[in-house]
Design an enzyme around this catalytic site. Structure first.
Site, PDB file in Angstrom:
ATOM      1  CG  HIS A   7      -0.310   0.068   2.545  1.00  0.00           C
ATOM      2  ND1 HIS A   7      -0.064  -1.068   3.284  1.00  0.00           N
ATOM      3  CD2 HIS A   7       0.162   1.093   3.298  1.00  0.00           C
ATOM      4  CE1 HIS A   7       0.518  -0.734   4.435  1.00  0.00           C
ATOM      5  NE2 HIS A   7       0.681   0.578   4.465  1.00  0.00           N
ATOM      6  CG  HIS A  80       3.907   4.774   5.127  1.00  0.00           C
ATOM      7  ND1 HIS A  80       2.954   5.409   5.893  1.00  0.00           N
ATOM      8  CD2 HIS A  80       3.431   3.516   4.925  1.00  0.00           C
ATOM      9  CE1 HIS A  80       1.957   4.571   6.146  1.00  0.00           C
ATOM     10  NE2 HIS A  80       2.213   3.416   5.566  1.00  0.00           N
ATOM     11  CD  GLU A 129       3.486  -0.177   6.984  1.00  0.00           C
ATOM     12  OE1 GLU A 129       2.975   0.787   6.390  1.00  0.00           O
ATOM     13  OE2 GLU A 129       2.826  -0.984   7.663  1.00  0.00           O
TER      14      GLU A 129
HETATM   15 CO    CO Z   1       1.175   1.648   6.184  1.00  0.00          CO
END
Ligand code: CO
Length: 139
Positions: A7, A80, A129
């Protein structure tokens, strides 16, 4: 070791307004329920795309780590990117061995699997991440 793009994290002052934008401007049809992650200080809501997701994140209050980001970016913005890895502990150890700054210890992320964050200074200015691929996920 880098896997699928899971994502893109997008900070927003209003998940409702962002969801409306993805629906009305871009035609998104699959939007999850907004939920709280109190230990991260955020509300989270996923917009499903054919090949990935947008993770909308809104601070619960002014003490949220995201509050500082929104102070600098009042309209919200990209926060992110999240890549899947097969094993979060191996990924953490590998990042550290390569001299990267890993932010915090592995913890359970919004998808219920362990995550870490790697400092933007080691990632070309992007907060990264890393998320362990959900067991049984088939992409
Ligand atoms: Co995230």
């Amino acid at each position: 070791m880098i896997g699928r793009l899971n994502h893109i994290g997008v900070a927003t002052p209003s998940i409702e307004k962002s969801v409306a934008m993805y629906r009305d401007m871009l035609g998104a049809t699959k939007v999850g329920e907004k939920f709280q992650m109190p230990e991260q200080g955020v509300w989270v809501c996923f917009v499903d795309l054919p090949n990935s997701q947008i993770e909308l994140i809104e601070p619960i209050d002014d003490t949220s780590p995201i509050a500082g980001f929104l102070a600098k970016n009042p309209a919200g913005g990209q926060h992110h990117v999240c890549f899947e890895v097969p094993d979060i502990i191996a990924a953490r150890d590998d990042m550290k061995a390569k001299g990267a700054t890993v932010l915090g210890e592995p913890r359970i992320g919004a998808h219920g699997t362990p995550i870490i964050f790697v400092h933007p200074k080691n990632m070309g200015g992007v907060l990264v991440e890393l998320m362990e691929t959900p067991k049984g996920a088939h992409h």
